[in-house]
Design an enzyme around this catalytic site. Sequence first.
Site, mmCIF file in Angstrom:
data_model
loop_
_atom_site.group_PDB
_atom_site.id
_atom_site.type_symbol
_atom_site.label_atom_id
_atom_site.label_comp_id
_atom_site.label_asym_id
_atom_site.label_seq_id
_atom_site.Cartn_x
_atom_site.Cartn_y
_atom_site.Cartn_z
ATOM 1 N N ASN A 5 3.137 -2.803 0.720
ATOM 2 C CA ASN A 5 2.840 -3.082 2.136
ATOM 3 C C ASN A 5 2.837 -1.734 2.866
ATOM 4 O OD1 ASN A 5 2.694 -3.890 4.778
ATOM 5 N ND2 ASN A 5 4.807 -4.640 4.880
ATOM 6 N N TRP A 6 1.652 -1.284 3.207
ATOM 7 C CA TRP A 6 1.545 0.054 3.821
ATOM 8 C C TRP A 6 1.887 0.061 5.307
ATOM 9 C CZ3 TRP A 6 -3.554 2.632 1.772
ATOM 10 C CH2 TRP A 6 -3.461 2.773 0.386
ATOM 11 N N LYS A 7 2.031 -1.109 5.887
ATOM 12 C CA LYS A 7 2.277 -1.180 7.343
ATOM 13 C C LYS A 7 1.221 -0.354 8.070
ATOM 14 C CE LYS A 7 7.077 -1.687 6.127
ATOM 15 N NZ LYS A 7 8.435 -1.832 6.612
ATOM 16 N N HIS A 93 6.039 -11.733 8.166
ATOM 17 C CA HIS A 93 6.851 -10.520 7.998
ATOM 18 C C HIS A 93 7.771 -10.370 9.205
ATOM 19 C CE1 HIS A 93 8.019 -6.372 7.438
ATOM 20 N NE2 HIS A 93 7.573 -6.461 6.191
ATOM 21 N N GLU A 95 8.635 -7.922 10.860
ATOM 22 C CA GLU A 95 8.109 -7.043 11.919
ATOM 23 C C GLU A 95 7.130 -7.785 12.820
ATOM 24 O OE1 GLU A 95 6.874 -3.738 9.465
ATOM 25 O OE2 GLU A 95 8.977 -3.369 8.933
ATOM 26 N N GLU A 159 13.165 -11.125 2.148
ATOM 27 C CA GLU A 159 13.339 -9.788 2.709
ATOM 28 C C GLU A 159 14.411 -9.815 3.793
ATOM 29 O OE1 GLU A 159 9.702 -7.133 2.173
ATOM 30 O OE2 GLU A 159 9.361 -8.264 3.990
ATOM 31 N N GLY A 165 13.535 -0.999 5.343
ATOM 32 C CA GLY A 165 13.462 0.353 5.887
ATOM 33 C C GLY A 165 14.810 1.022 6.122
ATOM 34 N N SER A 202 13.841 -2.040 0.991
ATOM 35 C CA SER A 202 14.357 -0.774 0.440
ATOM 36 C C SER A 202 14.301 -0.709 -1.087
ATOM 37 C CB SER A 202 15.777 -0.499 0.939
ATOM 38 O OG SER A 202 15.763 -0.302 2.346
ATOM 39 N N GLY A 223 7.677 -1.480 0.922
ATOM 40 C CA GLY A 223 7.094 -0.778 2.058
ATOM 41 C C GLY A 223 7.007 0.711 1.795
HETATM 42 C C1 PEP Z 1 8.587 -4.352 3.974
HETATM 43 O O1 PEP Z 1 8.239 -3.911 5.058
HETATM 44 O O2 PEP Z 1 8.124 -5.426 3.576
HETATM 45 C C2 PEP Z 1 9.540 -3.580 3.188
HETATM 46 C C3 PEP Z 1 10.087 -4.153 2.168
HETATM 47 O O3 PEP Z 1 9.801 -2.291 3.610
HETATM 48 P P1 PEP Z 1 10.711 -1.194 2.868
HETATM 49 O O4 PEP Z 1 10.421 -1.270 1.400
HETATM 50 O O5 PEP Z 1 10.300 0.104 3.469
HETATM 51 O O6 PEP Z 1 12.129 -1.557 3.149
#
Ligand code: PEP
Length: 244
Positions: A5-7, A93, A95, A159, A165, A202, A223
């Site tokens: 997931n590149w956001k 998600h 976010e 998640e 993050g 993470s 991410g």
């Molecule tokens: C995500 O945004 O779905 C995610 C898992 O981010 P990260 O791996 O950076 O925690």
Amino acid sequence: MIVANWKLHGDRASVRAWVHAVEQAQWNLPERVTAVFCPPAPYLAVAEAARAPNTRLVLGAQACSDQWEGACTGEISARQIRDLGACYVLIGHSERRRRGETDAMRAGQLAAASRAGLTPIFCIGETADERKTGKTDAVLTAQMQVLHEYHAELVVAYEPVWAIGSGLTPAAEEIAAAHRTIRGLRQKSGRDSAFSVLYGGSVNPTNIHEILALAEVDGALIGSASLAPESFVAMLSAAAACGR
Ligand code: PEP
């Protein structure tokens, strides 16, 4: 299944460079490993065009509209995402939940995804406070309610909001327990279409081995550690090496 997931990261050059670097390195990925990447929507077409004809990289989107078409300025429809070559779409998600998306909107997004032939990757997870106060199972149950009417193939990503993050991850047993809860809820709903559960929050090339070794875990949603192609390739290798 390993999902990037590149956001809100990337541009045309970095999308092309990432696709080429990953494709060169993943020539012998076993069939049982599915590698999905979700660039920002404006780059779906660039990503699709950059993929080699025999690629193992599957395209996904980070969100879709709850509307099929019509007067929805700025939205991107599930049908358009499918038309651009994507097979998956992230829904729910944290976010996006934080920005005000509701269960009614998620229900519309699920319906649109299904109608377009996209498989949803439905994201759920508790906050730090909810975990501390013992509400994790209740939160997961409430967040999965909207899936009751969803019959087609489904991926759920567990998640924890506090793990995204932050560099923090739950203990292995906590991940396994949440995944058991999620599987139990899906079973109870009586739906028997294909169902997988990923862990996200993470994940990186170091901790992914322990996470994928859990029998309850079918893969990872990643991410920041997915942005560097060599890091994503290392995590694909971890999935390939995983005995299950
Ligand atoms: C995500 O945004 O779905 C995610 C898992 O981010 P990260 O791996 O950076 O925690």
